[in-house]
Scaffold this motif. Structure first.
Motif, PDB file in Angstrom:
ATOM      1  N   PRO A 159       0.820  -1.229   0.000  1.00  0.00           N
ATOM      2  CA  PRO A 159       0.000   0.000   0.000  1.00  0.00           C
ATOM      3  C   PRO A 159       0.849   1.272   0.000  1.00  0.00           C
ATOM      4  O   PRO A 159       0.531   2.231  -0.713  1.00  0.00           O
ATOM      5  N   LEU A 160       1.921   1.294   0.797  1.00  0.00           N
ATOM      6  CA  LEU A 160       2.783   2.476   0.827  1.00  0.00           C
ATOM      7  C   LEU A 160       3.532   2.631  -0.491  1.00  0.00           C
ATOM      8  O   LEU A 160       3.722   3.759  -0.981  1.00  0.00           O
ATOM      9  N   ALA A 161       3.948   1.516  -1.088  1.00  0.00           N
ATOM     10  CA  ALA A 161       4.614   1.585  -2.394  1.00  0.00           C
ATOM     11  C   ALA A 161       3.684   2.190  -3.445  1.00  0.00           C
ATOM     12  O   ALA A 161       4.112   2.993  -4.284  1.00  0.00           O
ATOM     13  N   ALA A 162       2.393   1.826  -3.402  1.00  0.00           N
ATOM     14  CA  ALA A 162       1.423   2.401  -4.343  1.00  0.00           C
ATOM     15  C   ALA A 162       1.281   3.899  -4.127  1.00  0.00           C
ATOM     16  O   ALA A 162       1.168   4.672  -5.086  1.00  0.00           O
ATOM     17  N   THR A 163       1.291   4.342  -2.862  1.00  0.00           N
ATOM     18  CA  THR A 163       1.216   5.772  -2.567  1.00  0.00           C
ATOM     19  C   THR A 163       2.423   6.500  -3.127  1.00  0.00           C
ATOM     20  O   THR A 163       2.299   7.573  -3.746  1.00  0.00           O
TER      21      THR A 163
END
Length: 452
Positions: free
Chosen positions: A238-242
């Motif tokens: 999820p943080l990588a997508a952000t």
């Protein structure tokens, strides 16, 4: 791919843009002024676009691919001229029907002959062997762009190190020019998100107020984003997508709605606000919604150009039984509108929270996305009150224990005085965004919703 005579929507055109910078540049060319001898038939659009040289750029788009050819030196596909031409064509009657001129017909005929013979048509009709979205494997394109962005992030890190070594005072004296050059380098690296933040640094270095503190804060956030992307493979998904979204890598809307990993959320979504804003020759529409069952906030963002009406139109107060597909991220907010399961009906006045809960909601969202400017909240029983001295207006809780300053942008908008008049000194329910600048009111209820 393109039914005869069917014009694409602005969103369909903008989805072709290789990056945010191309989208913005294409939007500036979406009017008829720079174009001459533009035309279209069922399968192609063409035109001449005035540029910086004496000879206009020859631009043609094969709608059945789509594929593009332009005489400009850009290495992006589609280039800003192709995007501008498609936006002009999608906008209405500015591009008349007709037969393609010889220079466009030669390229189109060559493509179709090669396609009929089973050979791959070159993307730009010239001698270049550069592949495009239609001919190059998606994984290879993504890897190549990621490498470019990584190189840009590494270069930007060096720029930030130099800045800290020489001191922030040097940045204040440099003004816009130095930062504009760095932003241009980030555009070349296909990282429009980094470019936008670099331009913010240029604006801060030339602005008043507490410049050193704000400059240091923004440099820290930019450094965090750089480091996040350089180590993106080691981040939680999820943080990588952000991080990917923040540097400018986009997610295809069609894939989001119908792809193998699509996971739409069905709810009865209350429309909290609908606001349009001008962005060059494009108009952006932002619609905020909240799920009745899930309580999730959502933002639907769409664009239009060339005089075409914006879609969808969802006035505040409607209750919509529909699917929303959220773009990936550590704190998902932006969503694409999917299937409607019933006609919209009039919804109730939304329930809200107090000042402390609104600040807590923004703080929790900020923990997931450190680059977040604001978070949508509904405030209940708040009263607009003038602040002390130069502090401007505030929204105060009914008990008078807490107050939230209004975003300075609200002070220059007529909606503030509308909110004050509706309130009349009484508590009201207000929807808006809560962020580091304060609260930006967008809708209030009296008792029906009123856009501010």
């Amino acid at each position: 791919m393109n039914p005869q005579g069917e014009r694409w929507t602005t969103d369909q055109v903008l989805a072709l843009a290789p990056d945010e910078a191309s989208r913005t540049a294409g939007g500036r060319l979406a009017g008829p002024e720079p174009w001459s001898r533009a035309g279209a038939d069922g399968d192609a659009v063409w035109g001449l676009c005035e540029g910086s040289g004496r000879t206009p750029y020859h631009t043609v788009v094969d709608l059945t691919g789509p594929a593009y050819r332009c005489s400009c030196p850009s290495r992006k596909f589609p280039c800003k001229h192709a995007l501008g031409l498609l936006l002009l064509w999608s906008g209405g009657d500015a591009v008349p029907a007709g037969a393609p001129p010889p220079w466009a017909d030669e390229w189109l005929t060559g493509r179709r002959e090669r396609a009929a013979g089973g050979a791959a048509a070159p993307p730009d009709g010239g001698t270049s062997a550069r592949p495009t979205a239609g001919t190059e494997p998606a994984a290879r394109r993504a890897a190549r762009r990621a490498a470019r962005i990584g190189a840009g992030a590494a270069e930007l890190e060096q720029r930030l190190e130099d800045l800290l070594r020489t001191g922030l005072a040097a940045a204040e004296g440099a003004g816009y020019a130095s930062w504009d050059e760095t932003a241009a380098r980030m555009v070349d690296a296909q990282a429009p998100g980094l470019a936008s933040r670099v331009r913010e640094l240029g604006a801060l270095s030339a602005a008043g107020g507490d410049r050193p503190a704000r400059l240091l804060e923004e440099c820290a956030l930019l450094h965090l984003l750089d480091q996040g992307f350089l180590a993106v493979e080691r981040l939680p998904p999820p943080l990588a997508a952000t991080v990917r979204a923040r540097v400018g890598l986009t997610t295809d809307t069609a894939e989001l709605l119908t792809g193998p990993e699509a996971s739409p959320v069905r709810d009865r979504w209350l429309v909290l606000s609908q606001h349009d804003s001008d962005e060059g020759r494009l108009t952006a529409r932002r619609i905020h919604l909240r799920g009745e069952r899930t309580g999730r906030m959502a933002l639907h963002l769409s664009y239009s150009g060339g005089g075409r009406p914006l879609e969808p139109t969802l006035p505040p107060g409607l209750l919509l039984d529909a699917d929303l597909a959220f773009y990936p991220g550590a704190r998902p907010l932006r969503a694409a509108l999917g299937t409607h399961h019933a006609p919209p009906v009039q919804g109730p006045t939304p329930s809200g929270c107090g000042i402390d809960a609104a600040l807590r909601a923004y703080g929790e969202a900020l923990c997931d996305d450190p680059w977040l400017d604001s978070w949508p909240v509904v405030l209940a029983d708040v009263t607009p009150t003038p602040g002390d001295g130069d502090s401007g207006w505030q929204l105060a809780d009914a008990d008078g224990e807490s107050a939230l300053p209004l975003d300075p942008r609200a002070l220059a908008r007529p909606g503030l005085w509308q909110l004050i008049a509706i309130s009349g000194g009484r508590p009201v329910t207000v929807f808006g965004t809560c962020g580091h600048r304060g609260f930006l009111p967008l809708t209030t209820w009296d008792p029906e919703p009123v856009s501010l």
